[in-house]
Design a protein around this motif. Structure first.
Motif, PDB file in Angstrom:
ATOM      1  N   ARG B  28       0.734  -1.346   0.078  1.00 27.90           N
ATOM      2  CA  ARG B  28      -0.133   0.056   0.333  1.00 27.90           C
ATOM      3  C   ARG B  28       0.544   1.254  -0.105  1.00 27.90           C
ATOM      4  NH1 ARG B  28      -2.465   2.683  -1.341  1.00 27.90           N
ATOM      5  NH2 ARG B  28      -4.915   3.664  -1.278  1.00 27.90           N
ATOM      6  N   PRO B 226      -4.729   6.654   2.478  1.00 35.73           N
ATOM      7  CA  PRO B 226      -4.096   5.168   3.444  1.00 35.73           C
ATOM      8  C   PRO B 226      -2.523   4.641   2.829  1.00 35.73           C
ATOM      9  CG  PRO B 226      -6.461   4.780   2.516  1.00 35.73           C
ATOM     10  CD  PRO B 226      -6.012   6.746   1.778  1.00 35.73           C
ATOM     11  N   SER B 230       0.430   4.218   5.414  1.00 31.89           N
ATOM     12  CA  SER B 230       0.743   2.600   4.982  1.00 31.89           C
ATOM     13  C   SER B 230       2.553   3.407   5.275  1.00 31.89           C
ATOM     14  CB  SER B 230       1.062   2.430   3.690  1.00 31.89           C
ATOM     15  OG  SER B 230      -0.900   1.596   3.693  1.00 31.89           O
TER      16      SER B 230
ATOM     17  N   LEU C 146      -6.627  -1.693   6.865  1.00 35.87           N
ATOM     18  CA  LEU C 146      -5.740  -1.985   4.565  1.00 35.87           C
ATOM     19  C   LEU C 146      -7.148  -2.901   4.792  1.00 35.87           C
ATOM     20  CD1 LEU C 146      -2.545  -1.224   5.354  1.00 35.87           C
ATOM     21  CD2 LEU C 146      -5.018   0.566   4.002  1.00 35.87           C
ATOM     22  N   GLY C 152     -11.514  -2.695   1.218  1.00 36.82           N
ATOM     23  CA  GLY C 152      -9.951  -3.256   2.120  1.00 36.82           C
ATOM     24  C   GLY C 152     -10.217  -4.704   1.100  1.00 36.82           C
TER      25      GLY C 152
END
Lengths: 351, 255, 304
Positions: B28, B226, B230, C146, C152
C-alpha cells in the motif's frame, strides 16, 4: 489382579537417540524385581515405556499376556511412583490418594474411605485431611505410594523412589515397600542406580548396561557370580585376574590355582572382601596403597603385575610398600563365562 | 515422522498469520493508486514515501526517537536498582510495590497524560520534550522493572560472591560478572521499554501539543490518505524491528 | 599471669559477651541493607507516585474546576453532573464495557486453546506465537483497516464481506484488533504458569487412569486458573481505556470512554476540558478498582 510382565525385544529412542536396544526381560506375577544400572543406561526409559509414556520403536510389552502396544497410559493397569512425588497441590492428601478411583468413577464417600485405608497402610493415617504443601519429602513420597496402590494396578513401577530421601527415611520407605509388596502380592518393578539398594529391594535384580539387560538373577549371583567383566565392575567385583588355564591350573604370581572348566584364556573374579592377607601364602604381592576407611582398610596390591583390591580389618592390614602373602580362597573365586560382555544368563526364579 | 510435518505446517501457518497482514502495508505504501476492486495496485510510485519523509513526518520521527531513547535510558538507570531489590526478594511486603507499579499500566494512558497537562501548564513544561518524557516514563518504568527483576536472584548473587572472593573490585565485578549474567534480560527490558514509549499514543496526544510524535500524526492519515498512512506505518514499524535485531544480537554476544 | 590481654585469654569458642556483639553486628548489617534497599527503590517509586499520583490529582482538579464563567466560585460538581446527564456518555460506558467483556472472553478462550496446543511444543513455535507482542496497537489497527474495511483487501479477494468489520456499530473491528494483540500476551502468561512441573503431574495422573479430558479438568485447569483470571482482569482494564484503536477502526458513534473525553475537549472550550477530565478520571477509577480485585484474587485464589 497382579499380572506377569514381559518385555520382548523392546527398542526406543527418546529425544531421537537410541536408548533401548532390544530389551528382553520378564517378571512373574507377584514378583518383585529391581532394574539397576548406571545413569544413562535406559532404566527410566524402559520404565516409561512400560507405563506408556514413551513410544516403542520395535518390540512389545505384554502384561498378563496381553500386548500393551497402542494402549494409552491411562488404560494400562500400570501405576507409577516417580522420583518426585508429583502430588496435586490444590487437593488435600486424601483426594490426592483417591485420584485413580475418581477417574474410574467411584463415588466420593467410597473413594475417600478406600484412600484412607491406603494411607493407613503406609502409616499416614494422621495426615488424612492435611494439605500436601506442608509435608516432608518422605511423607510426600509415601502419599505417592498410597496413591499408586489405591489405583489397584496389575503392575507397580517405582522410579528411584528412595533417591530424594535422607538415609533414615530411605530405610523406612524401603522396608515399607518390601513389606507391602509381599502382603499384596503385587507385581513390582523398581528402578535404582544404587547396587546395595538393588540387593535390598529385589527378589531378583536386572542389570541394564547401554540399553540392554545383561544379567537378571538373584542379587547374590550378580555380586558373586557376574556374567561378564562389565557386570563385575558395576557390582564392585574389583578384581579381575586374567591368565591362561593349562591342565586345569592357572599360573599366577608363583602359585597355581585350580580352575574349573576348559583350558584356555580365563578371567577370574573375586570380591575385595574375600581377599585375605596371609603371610604364609605362596602368592606374593606388594602393598601399593593402604587407605583406612573406618571399619576396614582398603588395600591396593601389586600381584604378578596385576592389580588386586582387598578389603581387610584394620588389624590385618600391612603398611604400604610391604611385601606380603595373599590368599584367594577357591570358594570365592568365580570364572567369568565366555569373553563377550552381552551374554544373558539367568537362573530360574526362586519364588 | 508425522509430528515434525505437523509442527512445520503449524509454524508456517502462524508465520503467515502474522507476517502476511504486515505485507499489505508495504504494498500500500508504494501504491500511488489502488482503486477497488483491483487486487494489485494500478500505479506504483513514491508519492507516499516522499510525503512520509517530508518535514512534519521526519520531525515527528525524530521527536519519537529522542523521547523513546531518553525515557528508556532513565527507566533502565532508575529501574535497575529497584529491579535488583525486588528480584532478590529482599522486601518484606513486595505486593504493595507491585500494585503501585501496576497502576499506570492499567489506567488509560490518555487519562494520565490528560491529568498531567494541568501540572505541565503550571510548570511551563507544556509542549516540551520533558513533559513527554515524564508521561512516557511512568508507563515504561514499571515494564522495565518487571522484566528486569527476573534477571536478579540467587544465580547472580552467587556469581558476585565468587567474584568478590577472587578479589575483583566492584567495577570489575559489575563489568565482568553482573552485566554479562543479566545481559539477555537487560536487552529484553530495554527493548520492551523502548517499544512502549515508541508506540505510546494516548499520553502522547494529551501532552504533546506542539511536539507531535509519530503515532499521533499517523492516525489522521488512515482515513484521509491510506498510502501516506502506510508509508508512515512502515516508518513506525522500522525501529521496532531494528531494536529487535539489536536486542537478539546483544543477548547472544559474550561481553 | 592475670594481666594477659583478654583476647589472648579468650577460649576458642566465643563466650556469651562475644555472642551478643555478634548478634548486634548482624542486626546492624541488616538495618544497613534495609536502608540501602529503600534508597534503591526510592527513585523508581518516587517517579511513579509523583507523576501518576499527580496526574490523578490533576484530573480531579480539572474535573471540579471548569473554565465556565462562574468558575471563580471554586470547586463544583457541575462537570460531573453534566457528564452523567449526557446520554452520549452513558452510551459510551455501555459500549466500552461491552467491548472489554467481549474482548476479554474471546482473548481468554483463544489463549487457552493456543497454550494447550503449544505446551508440549518447542521454543520455535512459541517464539512465533509471541510475534504480535512488539507490534504497536496502532499498527495492527492500520493493517486491519487496509484488510477489513469496505473496499479493503479482504473485500476485494472475497468479492464482498458478509458483515461490516470496520467502523461498524458494534465495534467488531476493535474487538478483532485487541484479540489479535492480547491473545499472545495471555498465551505467554499461561505457558509460564504451565511450565513448572505441569507435564510431570499430568503424566502422574495419566498412569493413575485419568483420561486426557480428566487431566485437563483436574490437573491443568487448577494450575492455570489463577494466572488466567489475573491476565483476564488486566486485559479487561486495558481495553476499557481503548483509545487509538477505536479512533482508527471504531465507529463515529458510540465512542469509547477515552474517545468521548477526547471529543469533549474539541467541542466546548469552556466546559470541555473539565468534562474530559471527569470522564477520564471515571475510567481510571474503574481500572484501579479492577487492579485491586486482581491483587486480592492473587492473594486468595479460592475466594473469588
Amino acid at each position: 489382579m497382579s499380572a506377569a510382565l514381559e518385555c520382548v525385544d523392546v527398542a526406543a529412542s527418546p529425544g531421537g537417540a537410541l536408548v533401548l536396544r532390544g530389551v528382553g526381560f520378564s517378571i512373574p506375577a507377584g514378583g518383585r524385581s529391581v532394574l539397576v544400572g548406571p545413569s544413562g543406561a535406559g532404566k527410566t526409559t524402559l520404565l516409561r515405556a512400560i507405563a506408556g509414556l514413551q513410544a516403542l520403536d520395535a518390540g512389545d510389552i505384554l502384561l498378563g499376556g496381553r500386548s500393551l502396544r497402542g494402549v494409552a497410559p491411562h488404560r494400562r493397569r500400570v501405576a507409577v511412583v516417580f522420583q518426585e512425588p508429583r502430588l496435586l497441590a490444590h487437593l488435600d492428601v486424601v483426594d490426592n490418594v483417591a485420584l485413580a478411583l475418581r477417574a474410574a468413577g467411584v463415588g466420593r464417600a467410597k473413594r475417600r474411605a478406600r484412600a484412607r485405608e491406603r494411607l493407613e497402610q503406609v502409616g499416614l493415617s494422621a495426615f488424612v485431611n492435611r494439605s500436601v504443601q506442608g509435608l516432608s519429602g518422605g511423607e510426600q513420597q509415601r502419599v505417592a505410594l498410597a496413591r499408586a496402590l489405591c489405583a489397584e494396578p496389575d503392575l507397580l513401577l517405582l522410579d528411584e523412589p528412595l533417591a530424594a530421601l535422607d538415609p533414615n527415611r530411605r530405610e523406612e520407605l524401603r522396608g515399607l515397600i518390601v513389606r507391602l509388596q509381599a502382603e499384596l502380592g503385587l507385581t513390582t518393578l523398581i528402578v535404582t542406580h544404587d547396587r546395595a539398594e538393588a540387593a535390598e529391594l529385589g527378589e531378583r535384580v536386572a542389570l541394564m548396561l547401554e540399553g540392554r539387560i545383561v544379567q537378571h538373577d538373584e542379587p547374590r549371583a550378580l555380586f558373586e557370580r557376574p556374567v561378564s567383566a562389565a557386570v563385575a565392575r558395576f557390582f564392585g567385583v574389583a578384581n579381575l585376574l586374567r591368565g591362561d588355564v593349562r591342565d586345569g591350573l592357572l599360573a599366577f604370581g608363583g602359585a597355581h590355582i585350580a580352575v574349573p572348566g576348559a583350558d584356555g584364556p580365563a578371567t577370574l573374579a573375586i570380591r575385595p572382601e574375600h581377599v585375605t592377607i596371609d603371610g604364609d601364602c605362596l602368592l606374593r604381592a606388594r602393598v601399593v596403597e593402604s587407605v583406612y576407611s573406618g571399619s576396614f582398610v582398603k588395600l591396593v596390591l601389586d600381584c604378578a603385575g596385576q592389580r588386586l583390591h582387598a578389603q581387610v580389618p584394620p588389624g590385618d592390614a600391612p603398611p604400604a610398600g610391604a611385601q606380603t602373602g595373599v590368599a584367594l580362597p577357591i570358594a570365592h573365586l568365580w570364572r567369568l563365562p565366555g569373553a563377550q560382555d552381552e551374554q544373558r544368563v539367568g537362573t530360574a526364579p526362586t519364588g | 515422522m508425522p509430528d515434525t510435518r505437523l509442527r512445520r505446517s503449524a509454524g508456517v501457518l502462524l508465520a503467515a498469520f502474522f507476517a502476511l497482514p504486515l505485507a499489505v502495508l508495504v504494498v500500500r505504501a508504494f501504491a500511488d493508486s489502488w482503486r477497488a476492486p483491483a487486487l494489485v495496485p494500478q500505479h506504483f510510485g513514491l508519492r507516499g514515501i516522499r510525503e512520509a519523509f517530508s518535514g512534519i513526518a521526519l520531525d515527528a520521527f525524530a521527536n519519537s526517537l529522542v523521547v523513546a531513547v531518553i525515557v528508556t535510558a532513565i527507566a533502565v538507570a532508575v529501574g535497575w536498582p529497584a529491579a535488583r531489590v525486588l528480584g532478590e526478594r529482599r522486601l518484606r511486603r513486595p505486593g504493595a510495590v507491585f500494585v503501585v507499579l501496576a497502576m499506570p499500566l492499567l489506567v488509560p494512558s490518555y487519562a494520565t497524560g490528560n491529568g498531567l497537562t494541568e501540572w505541565l501548564l503550571r510548570l511551563n513544561l507544556a509542549d516540551s520534550i520533558t513533559g513527554l518524557v515524564l508521561a512516557h516514563l511512568v508507563l515504561v518504568l514499571p515494564y522495565v522493572i518487571v522484566v528486569l527483576l527476573s534477571a536478579f536472584g540467587p544465580r547472580v548473587t552467587v556469581l558476585e560472591d565468587m567474584a568478590r572472593s577472587l578479589g575483583l573490585t566492584p567495577l570489575q565485578r559489575w563489568r565482568w560478572v553482573t552485566l554479562p549474567a543479566v545481559a539477555p534480560t537487560l536487552a529484553a527490558a530495554t527493548f520492551l521499554g523502548f517499544l512502549v514509549s515508541w508506540s505510546e499514543y494516548g499520553s502522547s496526544l494529551a501532552v504533546g501539543g506542539g511536539r507531535e510524535l509519530l503515532p499521533v500524526i499517523l492516525l489522521p492519515f488512515v482515513r484521509s490518505d491510506p498510502q501516506i498512512a502506510s508509508a508512515l506505518a512502515l516508518l513506525f514499524l522500522a525501529p521496532a524491528i531494528a531494536a529487535l535485531g539489536l536486542a537478539a544480537r546483544a543477548a547472544r554476544s559474550p561481553l | 599471669m592475670d594481666t594477659r590481654h583478654p583476647a589472648l585469654a579468650a577460649p576458642t569458642t566465643p563466650g556469651p559477651a562475644a555472642a551478643v556483639v555478634g548478634r548486634d553486628a548482624a542486626r546492624a548489617r541488616v538495618r544497613r541493607q534495609r536502608r540501602r534497599d529503600r534508597v534503591a527503590l526510592a527513585p523508581a517509586l518516587a517517579i511513579v507516585v509523583t507523576v501518576f499520583g499527580g496526574a490523578l490529582l490533576g484530573a480531579l482538579h480539572a474535573s471540579v474546576t471548569p473554565l465556565s464563567a462562574t468558575a471563580s466560585a471554586g470547586a463544583t460538581l457541575d462537570s460531573w453532573r453534566a457528564l452523567f446527564a449526557d446520554p452520549a456518555f452513558l452510551d459510551s460506558i455501555a459500549f466500552t464495557v461491552k467491548l472489554a467483556v467481549v474482548t476479554t472472553l474471546a482473548a481468554t478462550g483463544c489463549a487457552l486453546a493456543v497454550a494447550l496446543m503449544l505446551r508440549s511444543r518447542g521454543t520455535a513455535l512459541r517464539a512465533l506465537a509471541s510475534l504480535p507482542v512488539p507490534v504497536p496497537h496502532l499498527l495492527v489497527a492500520v493493517t486491519a483497516v487496509l484488510w477489513l474495511a469496505p473496499g479493503g483487501l479482504a473485500d476485494r479477494i472475497l468479492g464482498g464481506l458478509p458483515l461490516e468489520l470496520v467502523r461498524d456499530r458494534y465495534g467488531i473491528g476493535i474487538v478483532l484488533v485487541y484479540v489479535y494483540k492480547e491473545t499472545p500476551f495471555l498465551v505467554l502468561l499461561l505457558l509460564a504458569a504451565m511450565g513448572r512441573g505441569l507435564a510431570e503431574r499430568e503424566e502422574a495422573a495419566a498412569v493413575l487412569g485419568a483420561s486426557p479430558a480428566q487431566r485437563l479438568r483436574w490437573v491443568v485447569w487448577p494450575t492455570v486458573r489463577g494466572p488466567l483470571v489475573i491476565g483476564a482482569i488486566v486485559v479487561c482494564a486495558f481495553v476499557l481505556g481503548a483509545f487509538e484503536v477505536p479512533l482508527t477502526v471504531g465507529p463515529n458513534y458510540p465512542l469509547t470512554l477515552a474517545e468521548y473525553a477526547s471529543q469533549a475537549t474539541q467541542n466546548d472550550v469552556l466546559t470541555g476540558e473539565s468534562l474530559a477530565a471527569a470522564a477520564l478520571l471515571f475510567t481510571a477509577v474503574i481500572a484501579i478498582a479492577l487492579a485491586v480485585i486482581a491483587v486480592r484474587f492473587a492473594k486468595d485464589p479460592q475466594g473469588a
